[in-house]
Design a protein around this motif. Structure first.
Motif, PDB file in Angstrom:
ATOM      1  N   PRO A  80      48.287 -64.914  25.372  1.00 53.45           N
ATOM      2  CA  PRO A  80      46.962 -64.309  25.165  1.00 53.45           C
ATOM      3  C   PRO A  80      46.833 -62.920  25.774  1.00 53.45           C
ATOM      4  N   HIS A  81      47.579 -62.674  26.849  1.00 55.77           N
ATOM      5  CA  HIS A  81      47.471 -61.395  27.541  1.00 55.77           C
ATOM      6  C   HIS A  81      48.213 -60.289  26.790  1.00 55.77           C
ATOM      7  N   VAL A  82      49.325 -60.640  26.145  1.00 58.15           N
ATOM      8  CA  VAL A  82      50.006 -59.667  25.293  1.00 58.15           C
ATOM      9  C   VAL A  82      49.179 -59.392  24.039  1.00 58.15           C
ATOM     10  N   LEU A  83      48.562 -60.428  23.478  1.00 55.40           N
ATOM     11  CA  LEU A  83      47.687 -60.216  22.318  1.00 55.40           C
ATOM     12  C   LEU A  83      46.550 -59.259  22.663  1.00 55.40           C
ATOM     13  N   GLU A  84      45.960 -59.453  23.820  1.00 60.72           N
ATOM     14  CA  GLU A  84      44.870 -58.564  24.271  1.00 60.72           C
ATOM     15  C   GLU A  84      45.382 -57.136  24.407  1.00 60.72           C
ATOM     16  N   PHE A  85      46.565 -56.970  24.982  1.00 54.67           N
ATOM     17  CA  PHE A  85      47.151 -55.640  25.141  1.00 54.67           C
ATOM     18  C   PHE A  85      47.416 -54.984  23.795  1.00 54.67           C
ATOM     19  N   ASN A  86      47.895 -55.764  22.832  1.00 53.57           N
ATOM     20  CA  ASN A  86      48.256 -55.220  21.521  1.00 53.57           C
ATOM     21  C   ASN A  86      47.061 -54.930  20.623  1.00 53.57           C
ATOM     22  N   LEU A  87      45.898 -55.428  20.996  1.00 52.37           N
ATOM     23  CA  LEU A  87      44.735 -55.380  20.105  1.00 52.37           C
ATOM     24  C   LEU A  87      44.452 -54.003  19.503  1.00 52.37           C
ATOM     25  N   PRO A  88      44.556 -52.900  20.273  1.00 53.62           N
ATOM     26  CA  PRO A  88      44.250 -51.586  19.674  1.00 53.62           C
ATOM     27  C   PRO A  88      45.135 -51.239  18.475  1.00 53.62           C
ATOM     28  N   GLN A  89      46.383 -51.724  18.452  1.00 49.48           N
ATOM     29  CA  GLN A  89      47.282 -51.418  17.348  1.00 49.48           C
ATOM     30  C   GLN A  89      47.448 -52.572  16.359  1.00 49.48           C
ATOM     31  N   ALA A  90      47.007 -53.745  16.725  1.00 55.57           N
ATOM     32  CA  ALA A  90      47.269 -54.919  15.877  1.00 55.57           C
ATOM     33  C   ALA A  90      45.991 -55.646  15.464  1.00 55.57           C
ATOM     34  N   GLU A  91      44.883 -54.971  15.536  1.00 53.76           N
ATOM     35  CA  GLU A  91      43.607 -55.627  15.231  1.00 53.76           C
ATOM     36  C   GLU A  91      43.583 -56.207  13.820  1.00 53.76           C
ATOM     37  N   ALA A  92      44.003 -55.427  12.829  1.00 51.79           N
ATOM     38  CA  ALA A  92      43.921 -55.887  11.430  1.00 51.79           C
ATOM     39  C   ALA A  92      44.783 -57.121  11.175  1.00 51.79           C
ATOM     40  N   PRO A  93      46.076 -57.125  11.533  1.00 51.94           N
ATOM     41  CA  PRO A  93      46.864 -58.344  11.293  1.00 51.94           C
ATOM     42  C   PRO A  93      46.393 -59.539  12.126  1.00 51.94           C
ATOM     43  N   TYR A  94      45.914 -59.294  13.345  1.00 49.74           N
ATOM     44  CA  TYR A  94      45.383 -60.396  14.147  1.00 49.74           C
ATOM     45  C   TYR A  94      44.152 -60.998  13.467  1.00 49.74           C
ATOM     46  N   ALA A  95      43.313 -60.146  12.911  1.00 50.21           N
ATOM     47  CA  ALA A  95      42.128 -60.643  12.193  1.00 50.21           C
ATOM     48  C   ALA A  95      42.547 -61.484  10.990  1.00 50.21           C
ATOM     49  N   GLU A  96      43.608 -61.062  10.300  1.00 46.95           N
ATOM     50  CA  GLU A  96      44.102 -61.840   9.163  1.00 46.95           C
ATOM     51  C   GLU A  96      44.605 -63.208   9.610  1.00 46.95           C
ATOM     52  N   LEU A  97      45.338 -63.240  10.717  1.00 45.90           N
ATOM     53  CA  LEU A  97      45.855 -64.512  11.216  1.00 45.90           C
ATOM     54  C   LEU A  97      44.737 -65.406  11.743  1.00 45.90           C
ATOM     55  N   ALA A  98      43.674 -64.801  12.261  1.00 43.13           N
ATOM     56  CA  ALA A  98      42.521 -65.588  12.721  1.00 43.13           C
ATOM     57  C   ALA A  98      41.934 -66.395  11.576  1.00 43.13           C
ATOM     58  N   GLY A  99      41.999 -65.848  10.352  1.00 41.55           N
ATOM     59  CA  GLY A  99      41.508 -66.571   9.190  1.00 41.55           C
ATOM     60  C   GLY A  99      42.249 -67.872   8.946  1.00 41.55           C
ATOM     61  N   ILE A 100      43.481 -67.984   9.504  1.00 49.20           N
ATOM     62  CA  ILE A 100      44.282 -69.202   9.382  1.00 49.20           C
ATOM     63  C   ILE A 100      44.021 -70.143  10.559  1.00 49.20           C
ATOM     64  N   VAL A 101      44.049 -69.597  11.765  1.00 50.02           N
ATOM     65  CA  VAL A 101      43.951 -70.415  12.978  1.00 50.02           C
ATOM     66  C   VAL A 101      42.511 -70.829  13.269  1.00 50.02           C
ATOM     67  N   VAL A 102      41.579 -69.907  13.092  1.00 53.70           N
ATOM     68  CA  VAL A 102      40.149 -70.176  13.332  1.00 53.70           C
ATOM     69  C   VAL A 102      39.362 -69.727  12.094  1.00 53.70           C
ATOM     70  N   PRO A 103      39.445 -70.476  10.995  1.00 57.26           N
ATOM     71  CA  PRO A 103      38.851 -70.038   9.735  1.00 57.26           C
ATOM     72  C   PRO A 103      37.342 -69.840   9.787  1.00 57.26           C
ATOM     73  N   HIS A 104      36.684 -70.444  10.793  1.00 61.78           N
ATOM     74  CA  HIS A 104      35.231 -70.263  10.924  1.00 61.78           C
ATOM     75  C   HIS A 104      34.870 -68.931  11.581  1.00 61.78           C
ATOM     76  N   ALA A 105      35.861 -68.211  12.107  1.00 62.60           N
ATOM     77  CA  ALA A 105      35.578 -66.930  12.772  1.00 62.60           C
ATOM     78  C   ALA A 105      35.004 -65.936  11.769  1.00 62.60           C
ATOM     79  N   SER A 106      34.022 -65.188  12.207  1.00 62.11           N
ATOM     80  CA  SER A 106      33.364 -64.220  11.320  1.00 62.11           C
ATOM     81  C   SER A 106      33.087 -62.944  12.085  1.00 62.11           C
ATOM     82  N   GLY A 107      32.440 -62.018  11.410  1.00 62.05           N
ATOM     83  CA  GLY A 107      32.094 -60.762  12.050  1.00 62.05           C
ATOM     84  C   GLY A 107      33.095 -59.667  11.742  1.00 62.05           C
ATOM     85  N   SER A 108      33.152 -58.679  12.610  1.00 65.80           N
ATOM     86  CA  SER A 108      34.016 -57.527  12.410  1.00 65.80           C
ATOM     87  C   SER A 108      35.475 -57.910  12.544  1.00 65.80           C
TER      88      SER A 108
END
Length: 385
Positions: free
Chosen positions: A288-316
């Protein structure tokens, strides 16, 4: 579309109970094989789960031998002992039967037994010359994906590791049989399962060689793993759930073998090497700490993967990406495995050494979506403490 290359094992068989018919499978696919060598570890040998496979091989006219001295994070001496055992047996086929360490040793045995190269000559990328013995991989955990990767990791010093990466390390056949995983304790199931999830996430965000095939495999792997991890921990005898976990780990292995892993693994290796923490748990502790660190450069792909792991996630996009990070934290907590470095004996005074060692993992760090400096590495460890 950007050009890409994709490689994987020649054949995969996924069927519960198939290991008990291994002799018949080998006789059909390798008709000239008579002296297979099974490479495994003493713990798995004690389960007796190899015996049906060995008996079926004998019934098919083969003379199987078992070499069971694999240890976690195998050192060079273990690899060389296994190669010598294969030569004494005059092995004409190698079977990796176990977790990632057993399968990695099996790869090296298949390459080194009949060849003229020394182990020291093949460290690195593409250094293996010539062919190898036929190679079959049978995973007994749903984690490493080693049955479908072309890399083997060897411990070369007190805490240092080297990798052998070559197309010859791809097996001829991988067999996914969930009956071999039914006895895994919940915490081992959790740690190895999260390891496989890390493979999928890092492949999907790899800076180098990310491609449409690896992306598709990573998404399907993450879907299987995220849906079945907690049920596998809670209902360890559920064969359908266990088979789904094995397939998820296999697909994640195919993904990261082509789009390689990055900073999570780079920071996990020193935890395992110095403190002898199992590889899957080491990954989980920093994930989780590496994911947090990577967020500025990996926001879009992380958001795509969230649709698989937490499909109820919404928002930006950022909100959905953060939902993925929260899910990673909650998954570890719900399985009951350790979630902080302190829980595995690491103290603040150890962080500088960990950061120094992590920076040696240049092969992995170069794949990360965001550049990692030593200061970044130490800060990530501090956040995980």
């Amino acid at each position: 579309m950007t050009a890409f290359a994709f490689q994987t094992v020649a054949s995969i068989l996924s069927e519960a109970g198939l290991a008990s018919k291994l002799g018949r499978v080998l006789a059909e696919r390798f008709p000239h094989a008579r002296r297979p060598l099974i490479v495994t570890d003493p713990g798995f040998l004690r389960t007796g789960l190899i015996e049906p496979a060995r008996q079926d091989m004998a019934a098919c006219g083969m003379q199987p031998a078992v070499w069971s001295d694999v240890v976690a994070d195998p050192p060079e001496l273990v690899v060389l002992d296994a190669v010598e055992a294969a030569r004494r047996h005059e092995a004409d086929l190698v079977i990796g039967f176990g977790g990632g360490s057993s399968m990695d040793v099996a790869k090296l045995v298949a390459v080194l037994t009949g060849g003229a190269q020394a182990l020291a000559d093949i460290y690195g990328i593409g250094k293996v010359v010539g062919g190898r013995l036929p190679l079959v991989q049978v995973p007994t955990t749903a984690g490493t994906g080693s049955e479908v990767t072309n890399i083997a990791i060897v411990t070369t010093g007190a805490t240092t590791k080297m990798g052998v990466v070559a197309p010859q390390l791809y097996a001829d056949l991988a067999i996914l049989d969930a009956t071999l995983t039914l006895g895994l304790p919940p915490k081992v199931t959790a740690a190895t399962g999260i390891d496989a999830m890390v493979h999928a996430i890092e492949a999907y965000t790899s800076k180098h060689r990310k491609n449409p095939l690896s992306d598709a495999l990573a998404r399907e792997a993450l879907s299987l793993l995220s849906r079945n991890l907690l049920p596998a921990c809670e209902r360890g005898r559920d064969l359908e759930v266990r088979q789904a976990m094995l397939l998820g780990a296999c697909l994640a292995g195919q993904a990261f073998s082509n789009a390689p892993v990055a900073a999570v693994h780079a920071l996990a290796y020193p935890i395992g090497g110095i403190f002898h923490v199992p590889h899957g748990l080491s990954n989980s502790l920093v994930l989780p700490h590496v994911l947090e660190f990577n967020l500025p450069q990996a926001e879009a792909p992380y958001a795509e993967l969230a649709g698989i792991v937490v499909p109820h996630a919404s928002g930006s996009s950022e909100a959905r990406a953060r939902a993925l990070i929260v899910a990673a934290q909650q998954t570890a907590k719900m399985t009951g495995i350790e979630t902080m470095l302190r829980q595995v004996g690491i103290e603040e005074s150890d962080l500088d050494r960990l950061a120094d060692d992590a920076m040696l993992q240049t092969r992995l760090l170069g794949n990360n979506p965001r550049e990692v400096t030593r200061e970044h590495a130490r800060a990530i460890y501090a956040a995980a403490l």
